[in-house]
Design a protein around this motif. Structure first.
Motif, PDB file in Angstrom:
ATOM      1  N   ARG A  74       0.856  -1.177   0.000  1.00 51.19           N
ATOM      2  CA  ARG A  74       0.000   0.000   0.000  1.00 51.19           C
ATOM      3  C   ARG A  74       0.901   1.238   0.000  1.00 51.19           C
ATOM      4  N   VAL A  75       0.737   2.069  -1.015  1.00 49.44           N
ATOM      5  CA  VAL A  75       1.660   3.165  -1.271  1.00 49.44           C
ATOM      6  C   VAL A  75       1.075   4.505  -0.845  1.00 49.44           C
ATOM      7  N   ALA A  91      -1.993   4.872  -9.948  1.00 52.28           N
ATOM      8  CA  ALA A  91      -1.069   3.824  -9.507  1.00 52.28           C
ATOM      9  C   ALA A  91      -1.544   3.173  -8.209  1.00 52.28           C
ATOM     10  N   SER A  92      -2.822   3.386  -7.861  1.00 50.74           N
ATOM     11  CA  SER A  92      -3.452   2.775  -6.689  1.00 50.74           C
ATOM     12  C   SER A  92      -2.839   3.239  -5.375  1.00 50.74           C
ATOM     13  N   ALA A  93      -2.460   4.505  -5.322  1.00 52.23           N
ATOM     14  CA  ALA A  93      -1.940   5.049  -4.068  1.00 52.23           C
ATOM     15  C   ALA A  93      -3.046   5.115  -3.025  1.00 52.23           C
ATOM     16  N   VAL A  94      -2.679   4.854  -1.786  1.00 52.62           N
ATOM     17  CA  VAL A  94      -3.627   4.968  -0.684  1.00 52.62           C
ATOM     18  C   VAL A  94      -3.807   6.423  -0.289  1.00 52.62           C
ATOM     19  N   ASP A  95      -2.717   7.201  -0.369  1.00 57.83           N
ATOM     20  CA  ASP A  95      -2.791   8.603   0.022  1.00 57.83           C
ATOM     21  C   ASP A  95      -1.693   9.373  -0.689  1.00 57.83           C
ATOM     22  N   ARG A 112      -6.207   6.330   7.905  1.00 58.72           N
ATOM     23  CA  ARG A 112      -6.620   5.717   6.633  1.00 58.72           C
ATOM     24  C   ARG A 112      -5.911   4.387   6.411  1.00 58.72           C
ATOM     25  N   LEU A 113      -4.609   4.351   6.719  1.00 60.31           N
ATOM     26  CA  LEU A 113      -3.853   3.119   6.540  1.00 60.31           C
ATOM     27  C   LEU A 113      -4.325   2.019   7.483  1.00 60.31           C
ATOM     28  N   GLN A 114      -4.757   2.392   8.651  1.00 63.85           N
ATOM     29  CA  GLN A 114      -5.187   1.414   9.641  1.00 63.85           C
ATOM     30  C   GLN A 114      -6.569   0.845   9.335  1.00 63.85           C
ATOM     31  N   GLN A 115      -7.302   1.546   8.488  1.00 58.78           N
ATOM     32  CA  GLN A 115      -8.634   1.064   8.130  1.00 58.78           C
ATOM     33  C   GLN A 115      -8.546   0.041   7.000  1.00 58.78           C
TER      34      GLN A 115
END
Length: 243
Positions: A74-75, A91-95, A112-115
């Motif tokens: 997860r980028v 590029a499917s970035a998370v944030d 956001r990453l923890q969800q």
């Protein structure tokens, strides 16, 4: 235990981000801090972290290409440039974090990453609007001083001046080099505090001592507290006609 890689060609910035992540997310283990895209890709394949915090402009391979070539990870892009936002989410970035990253913004990213699921499914068409809301004026500059990283208050900066490869942030006492180009810096400055007076110069209103008009109608700004004189180009002269 969740793990992360931080890739940035400025080691001081990587160390600072690692420290803040550790403070806000103690369970997160930073497993590698490569300084270029080639090493970042190799470390991602070797260590298989859960998350990758990637700068976009890096030597070798840029962060966008690393994200495309990387294994399942997860980028989060951490960059001074907002121009690549749509590409980043493609590029499917998370944030997508804009430097300098505030604590509040970093905490939102961590949440956001923890969800489950994150934000990788965001519609790229909405990225510009969401970034605009997050582009609050810069309050601090992160500058490298020898082997350390220093915070400089934006209120102390008298003017910014473009150089061949960098931008100089000039205070009364020091000249600091920052990597953000002037055109990328301008949208992130408070327009009530700073004004562009030349293609290569942005000055703080509070630093203007007086404006000189010569016999040919050209304008020059004399900066408070010294002998510095900055030219005002014709394109920006109208801003100072009343001064």
């Amino acid at each position: 235990m969740p793990s992360a890689l931080i890739a940035d060609d400025e080691p001081n910035l990587s160390a600072e981000l690692a420290s803040r992540l550790t403070r806000f997310w103690p369970e997160l283990q930073v497993v590698s801090m490569p300084r270029n895209g080639v090493d970042a890709l190799a470390q991602l394949n070797e260590k298989r972290p859960d998350f990758a915090f990637l700068d976009i402009r890096m030597p070798g391979i840029d962060g966008l290409k690393v994200a495309q070539l990387a294994p399942q990870v997860r980028v989060v892009f951490v960059t001074a440039y907002d121009a690549h936002a749509v590409e980043a989410f493609d590029a499917s970035a998370v944030d997508y974090l804009l430097k300098p990253v505030t604590d509040e913004r970093l905490l939102r990213c961590i949440t956001r990453l923890q969800q489950q699921g994150g934000a990788s499914a965001q519609d790229a068409a909405t990225v510009g609007a969401s970034l605009a809301k997050e582009m609050t004026p810069i309050r601090w500059l992160t500058v490298a001083v020898r082997d350390t990283t220093k915070l400089v208050s934006i209120d102390d900066v008298q003017y910014f001046q473009a150089t061949d490869k960098y931008t100089e942030a000039v205070t009364r006492e020091h000249r600091h080099l920052i990597r953000t180009p002037l055109k990328e810096l301008l949208p992130r400055l408070d327009s009530e505090q700073f004004v562009q007076i030349h293609r290569g110069v942005i000055v703080a209103y509070a630093a203007v001592d007086y404006v000189e008009h010569d016999l040919l109608g050209r304008l020059r700004i004399h900066v408070l507290g010294g002998d510095t004189v900055l030219p005002v180009s014709r394109a920006y002269a109208a801003l100072f006609k009343r001064m």
